[in-house]
Structure formats: structure tokens, C-alpha cells
Write an enzyme that holds these catalytic residues in place. Structure first.
Site, PDB file in Angstrom:
ATOM      1  N   GLY A 125      38.866  29.566  46.284  1.00  0.00           N
ATOM      2  CA  GLY A 125      40.209  30.080  45.970  1.00  0.00           C
ATOM      3  C   GLY A 125      40.545  31.263  46.858  1.00  0.00           C
ATOM      4  O   GLY A 125      39.689  32.100  47.131  1.00  0.00           O
TER       5      GLY A 125
ATOM      6  N   ASN B  73      30.666  32.216  44.973  1.00  0.00           N
ATOM      7  CA  ASN B  73      29.301  31.725  44.703  1.00  0.00           C
ATOM      8  C   ASN B  73      29.078  30.276  45.157  1.00  0.00           C
ATOM      9  O   ASN B  73      27.981  29.925  45.591  1.00  0.00           O
ATOM     10  CB  ASN B  73      28.892  31.925  43.235  1.00  0.00           C
ATOM     11  CG  ASN B  73      30.055  31.871  42.291  1.00  0.00           C
ATOM     12  OD1 ASN B  73      31.067  31.247  42.618  1.00  0.00           O
ATOM     13  ND2 ASN B  73      29.934  32.499  41.137  1.00  0.00           N
TER      14      ASN B  73
ATOM     15  N   ILE C 141      38.527  36.741  43.513  1.00  0.00           N
ATOM     16  CA  ILE C 141      39.226  37.533  42.494  1.00  0.00           C
ATOM     17  C   ILE C 141      38.417  37.552  41.208  1.00  0.00           C
ATOM     18  O   ILE C 141      38.585  38.422  40.374  1.00  0.00           O
ATOM     19  CB  ILE C 141      40.641  36.995  42.201  1.00  0.00           C
ATOM     20  CG1 ILE C 141      40.602  35.561  41.667  1.00  0.00           C
ATOM     21  CG2 ILE C 141      41.534  37.101  43.420  1.00  0.00           C
ATOM     22  CD1 ILE C 141      41.884  35.137  40.970  1.00  0.00           C
ATOM     23  N   ASP C 142      37.520  36.567  41.029  1.00  0.00           N
ATOM     24  CA  ASP C 142      36.771  36.471  39.772  1.00  0.00           C
ATOM     25  C   ASP C 142      35.741  37.596  39.624  1.00  0.00           C
ATOM     26  O   ASP C 142      35.294  37.879  38.519  1.00  0.00           O
ATOM     27  CB  ASP C 142      36.039  35.122  39.688  1.00  0.00           C
ATOM     28  CG  ASP C 142      36.998  33.949  39.646  1.00  0.00           C
ATOM     29  OD1 ASP C 142      38.210  34.189  39.575  1.00  0.00           O
ATOM     30  OD2 ASP C 142      36.526  32.799  39.687  1.00  0.00           O
TER      31      ASP C 142
ATOM     32  N   MET D 256      43.197  34.492  35.328  1.00  0.00           N
ATOM     33  CA  MET D 256      42.116  33.693  35.942  1.00  0.00           C
ATOM     34  C   MET D 256      40.754  34.388  35.828  1.00  0.00           C
ATOM     35  O   MET D 256      40.660  35.558  35.483  1.00  0.00           O
ATOM     36  CB  MET D 256      42.420  33.441  37.410  1.00  0.00           C
ATOM     37  CG  MET D 256      43.403  32.319  37.663  1.00  0.00           C
ATOM     38  SD  MET D 256      43.622  32.121  39.452  1.00  0.00           S
ATOM     39  CE  MET D 256      44.519  30.582  39.504  1.00  0.00           C
TER      40      MET D 256
ATOM     41  N   GLU E 128      41.537  32.553  31.145  1.00  0.00           N
ATOM     42  CA  GLU E 128      41.677  31.089  31.228  1.00  0.00           C
ATOM     43  C   GLU E 128      40.389  30.405  30.762  1.00  0.00           C
ATOM     44  O   GLU E 128      40.395  29.246  30.373  1.00  0.00           O
ATOM     45  CB  GLU E 128      41.960  30.664  32.675  1.00  0.00           C
ATOM     46  CG  GLU E 128      40.824  31.026  33.643  1.00  0.00           C
ATOM     47  CD  GLU E 128      41.003  30.512  35.064  1.00  0.00           C
ATOM     48  OE1 GLU E 128      42.043  29.924  35.381  1.00  0.00           O
ATOM     49  OE2 GLU E 128      40.079  30.712  35.868  1.00  0.00           O
TER      50      GLU E 128
ATOM     51  N   LEU F 201      49.953  33.722  41.160  1.00  0.00           N
ATOM     52  CA  LEU F 201      50.538  35.026  41.513  1.00  0.00           C
ATOM     53  C   LEU F 201      49.495  36.122  41.616  1.00  0.00           C
ATOM     54  O   LEU F 201      49.579  37.000  42.458  1.00  0.00           O
ATOM     55  CB  LEU F 201      51.569  35.425  40.447  1.00  0.00           C
ATOM     56  CG  LEU F 201      52.734  34.462  40.243  1.00  0.00           C
ATOM     57  CD1 LEU F 201      53.588  34.917  39.077  1.00  0.00           C
ATOM     58  CD2 LEU F 201      53.556  34.395  41.512  1.00  0.00           C
TER      59      LEU F 201
ATOM     60  N   ARG G 237      46.503  36.089  42.675  1.00  0.00           N
ATOM     61  CA  ARG G 237      45.619  36.109  43.838  1.00  0.00           C
ATOM     62  C   ARG G 237      46.368  36.068  45.174  1.00  0.00           C
ATOM     63  O   ARG G 237      45.738  36.120  46.214  1.00  0.00           O
ATOM     64  CB  ARG G 237      44.582  34.990  43.750  1.00  0.00           C
ATOM     65  CG  ARG G 237      45.137  33.594  43.834  1.00  0.00           C
ATOM     66  CD  ARG G 237      44.035  32.552  43.699  1.00  0.00           C
ATOM     67  NE  ARG G 237      44.549  31.257  44.046  1.00  0.00           N
ATOM     68  CZ  ARG G 237      43.957  30.119  43.773  1.00  0.00           C
ATOM     69  NH1 ARG G 237      42.802  30.126  43.133  1.00  0.00           N
ATOM     70  NH2 ARG G 237      44.492  28.989  44.142  1.00  0.00           N
TER      71      ARG G 237
END
Ligand code: F6P
Length: 406
Positions: free
Chosen positions: A10, A111, A140-141, A185, A242, A297, A299
């Protein structure tokens, strides 16, 4: 030497700053040609490559790249087969590396993407290749092991906290009962949802409840908590990941009737949690609701990027080149925090196998006792990452981006 770089997984608002970091450091280290894989390893397997020296041929373009969100080179979610069972893909990749005389391979990703670096470096070792493979972290995670945080997280966290403040302002105008559920997310880790806690301050009461995937979730428990809160205040704003899961391991969004795709790493597409929960609140509590899915939005919002994040994203790109030039392979770059106040971080290098395919969750002691809010330790950790701004270049009133022509 010639080098190649790809982007995978992503996108983030700052993944291109890492690309700029790799490019600039490679050129400064004497690389003759810097190639880019179009759409990551999947594109490389079909020889989709671009000579970056031709497209990033002046300093302004590099500066524009740093301020352009999403993956300039395109991305993929592609899992290489195990070379123990099938070497076809590996033979193809190594024959292309030979053809283009590539000595260093950089992959900017999370990862899953580190799995690609781990496999290619292991295969290279097996066949006696001296190509160096280095992973550049992003997501972003914020769920990569070892590294203090990942480039991409700070900007997404800044977007989430900013947007929450603005949603809270809007949600209070009528003074009547109203439940707003915002879906954020982060898959199986709640780092980004937790960033909604940063919204609280002198001018904002903050969100009323935070639901993280680290804490098992029941719809009944959720409705009970909302009903309790409604006794005390009219407008309730809830941040929900999410990836919140039921005690039996199913995602809450699987209770809705969305189509659930699965990618090549076996990840389900997570969407619809906020809509499902808002419908449940409306049905069971007879209240006005609104579901907001921040979705893409959070990310791609380059206009709200954190300057700290852009700077670090650029630095990890440069550090990856230095690691490769010094002969390291099968490694990934980390960000190692030195102190919170003043905030200081340096880059490090770690065996990529310690990162590939693992997920880092929020420490339980950073979540409050009722599992609805974050502790100060989390705020101290996250606050430095959202500091300062680097606005896009504006043309005709809109951010101007650099794009790769097909
Ligand atoms: O890469 C991380 C991420 O942004 C997750 O937070 C999210 O679940 C997933 O990607 C969505 O992926 P895609 O854009 O491929 O649907």
C-alpha cells in the site's frame, strides 16, 4: 555500479521521499544507472523497468518527488514462490539483474515486501551472487518489528488526528443525539486508529472511544458502551480500526455483506466496519448515525504530510544505499529512537528475516484500562512523529505532483 529500486504494498504520503533518498544517495555513491521497477517485483518479472536518471534529471524533480504522495513507480502485492519448490521466478529476476549489470536491489515496502528481500537475498546467497538486497521500510500501519516506527505512519497519523478534530467540530453543531463512527486503516495493528487520540487538546475534547484490533470486540459490548456514553453527551465520535475482530477471530466487517477479496499474501480486504456498526447503532439505539471510512484519504493526503516523516523517509532511502555500498545484503533499515524530548532518531540496519512477515502490535500497557483510549506513553511516542509541515508545491490552487508517464 548500477542499482534498481522498487515500491511495493500500500502506498503512503511519503514513500516517494524514500525513493528520492535511494536515488540521490545512489547517484552520490557513483551509481551509473538507477533503474526503477514499475509495479514492484511483479513488474520486474515482466521486465517493466524505467531508467530513473532520465526522469529525475534535475533537483526540482527530486524535490517534487518528495512532496508527491503514493507510489511514483507503481506498486504490487505479489508474493514470490518458495525457491525450494520453484526457481523459475528467481532465475528470471537474476537473469535481468545480470542483463542490466545491477549490483544493488532496493525494495521500499512493509512486512510482506520484506519477504521479497529475504527470499531474493537467500536465493542470491545460494547461487553465489554478489548482488546486495536491502529493504527500505514504509507503511501507514506502523506494524514492522524492530524499527521504532515506519515512514508513512507519521503523515497518516497527522491526517487522522487532524481529520478527527474537524469531524468532532462538525458533529457537535446540532446539539442532538448523534453517533459518528470513523473507520481507520491498519489491518491487524491499531497504531493508526490510536493516532485519533492525538486530537484531544485545549481546543478539542477528543474522540469518545477508540476500538483497536489488539482488543477482542463484541457488537453487544460496543452498543452497551455507546448507550452509556449517550446518557452523558449528545454527540459521540468513535474511532474504529478496520481490523477489529470478534472473539472467534472473524473481522467485524465480515458480518456485513461486503465482498471480501484476498490478496496473494492471504490478507482479506477490510472495509465496511464503520457502516456495519453505524447501522447496528441506528437499529438498536434508534439514533442518528454517520459512518465515515477514511480509506485511501489517510495514506495519500500529501497536503497534510508530516515534515518529520518526509525527512525520515528520505533518510532511510539514503541509509539503504550506504548499507548496500558497505557490502550488506539481506537486511532492512530501521529507525532507532534516541529520545522523545527532544525527539531524536537515527537509522540502523537489521537482518530482514526479523521483520519479514511479522506484525508489531500496540503494547497493551499503552491502552487504557477500559480499552477505550490511549495512555500518555502512546501520546509521547506518537506526538513527535506528526510534527511540522512541508506543503506541496501549489499550481493553480492545487498540489502539483510528478508522475511517471506510461
Ligand atoms: O499497506 C497497508 C494498508 O494501507 C492497510 O492499512 C490496508 O488494510 C491495506 O493497505 C489496503 O490495501 P489495498 O489498497 O491493497 O486494498
Amino acid at each position: 555500479m548500477n542499482v534498481i529500486v522498487g515500491q511495493s504494498g500500500g502506498p503512503t504520503a511519503v514513500i516517494n521521499a524514500s525513493l528520492a533518498g535511494v536515488y540521490q544517495a545512489a547517484v552520490n555513491s557513483g551509481a551509473k544507472k538507477v533503474y526503477g521497477m514499475k509495479n514492484g517485483i511483479a513488474g520486474l518479472l515482466s521486465e517493466k523497468i524505467v531508467l530513473l536518471n532520465e526522469v529525475l534529471d534535475d533537483d526540482l524533480k527530486i524535490e517534487l518527488l518528495k512532496r508527491t504522495p503514493s507510489s511514483f513507480l507503481g506498486s504490487c502485492r505479489y508474493k514470490l514462490k518458495s525457491f525450494e519448490t520453484d526457481t523459475t521466478e528467481y532465475e528470471k529476476v537474476f537473469s535481468l539483474l545480470k542483463k542490466y549489470e545491477i549490483e544493488c536491489f532496493f525494495y521500499i515496502g512493509g512486512n510482506d515486501s520484506m519477504d521479497t528481500i529475504a527470499k531474493l537475498s537467500a536465493y542470491g546467497k545460494k547461487i553465489g551472487s554478489n548482488v546486495r538486497f536491502v529493504g527500505v521500510p514504509k507503511t501507514i500501519d506502523n506494524d514492522l518489528m524492530i524499527t521504532d516506527h515506519t515512514p508513512g505512519y507519521g503523515s497518516a497519523a497527522k491526517f487522522v488526528a487532524t481529520t478527527m478534530k474537524e469531524i468532532i467540530r462538525d458533529a457537535t453543531v446540532y446539539g442532538t443525539e448523534y453517533v459518528t463512527i470513523v473507520e481507520i486503516m491498519g489491518r491487524n495493528a491499531g497504531w493508526l486508529t490510536a493516532a485519533s487520540a492525538l486530537a484531544r487538546g485545549g481546543d478539542c475534547d477528543g474522540v469518545d472511544m477508540i476500538c483497536l484490533p489488539e482488543i477482542p470486540f463484541t457488537v453487544e459490548g460496543f452498543i452497551r458502551k455507546v448507550a452509556e456514553m449517550q446518557k452523558k453527551k449528545n454527540s459521540i465520535v468513535i474511532a474504529v480500526s478496520e481490523g477489529v475482530k470478534l472473539p472467534d477471530g472473524r473481522y467485524v466487517c465480515e458480518l456485513s455483506d461486503n465482498v471480501q477479496d484476498v490478496d496473494s499474501f492471504g490478507h482479506k480486504k477490510l472495509t465496511g466496519t464503520a457502516r456495519f456498526l453505524a447501522n447496528e447503532c441506528a437499529k438498536r439505539l434508534k439514533t442518528k448515525t454517520r459512518a465515515i471510512e477514511l480509506s485511501t484519504l489517510q495514506r495519500c493526503s500529501g497536503h497534510l504530510a508530516s515534515r518529520t516523516d518526509i525527512t525520515e523517509a528520505y533518510q532511510v532511502g539514503g541509509a539503504a544505499v550506504l548499507a548496500a555500498v558497505s557490502g550488506q545484503s539481506g537486511v532492512a533499515i530501521t529507525l532507532d529512537r534516541i529520545s522523545d524530548k527532544p525527539y531524536q532518531c537515527k537509522t540502523g540496519v537489521v537482518d530482514v528475516n526479523k521483520i519479514a512477515n511479522y506484525e508489531k502490535k500496540i503494547p497493551i500497557e499503552w491502552i487504557n484500562e477500559t480499552h477505550t483510549d490511549m495512555e500518555q506513553a502512546f501520546l509521547d511516542y506518537a506526538r513527535p512523529l506528526i510534527q511540522a509541515e512541508l506543503p506541496p508545491f501549489y499550481v493553480d490552487g492545487l498540489p502539483y505532483h510528478i508522475t511517471l508517464k506510461a
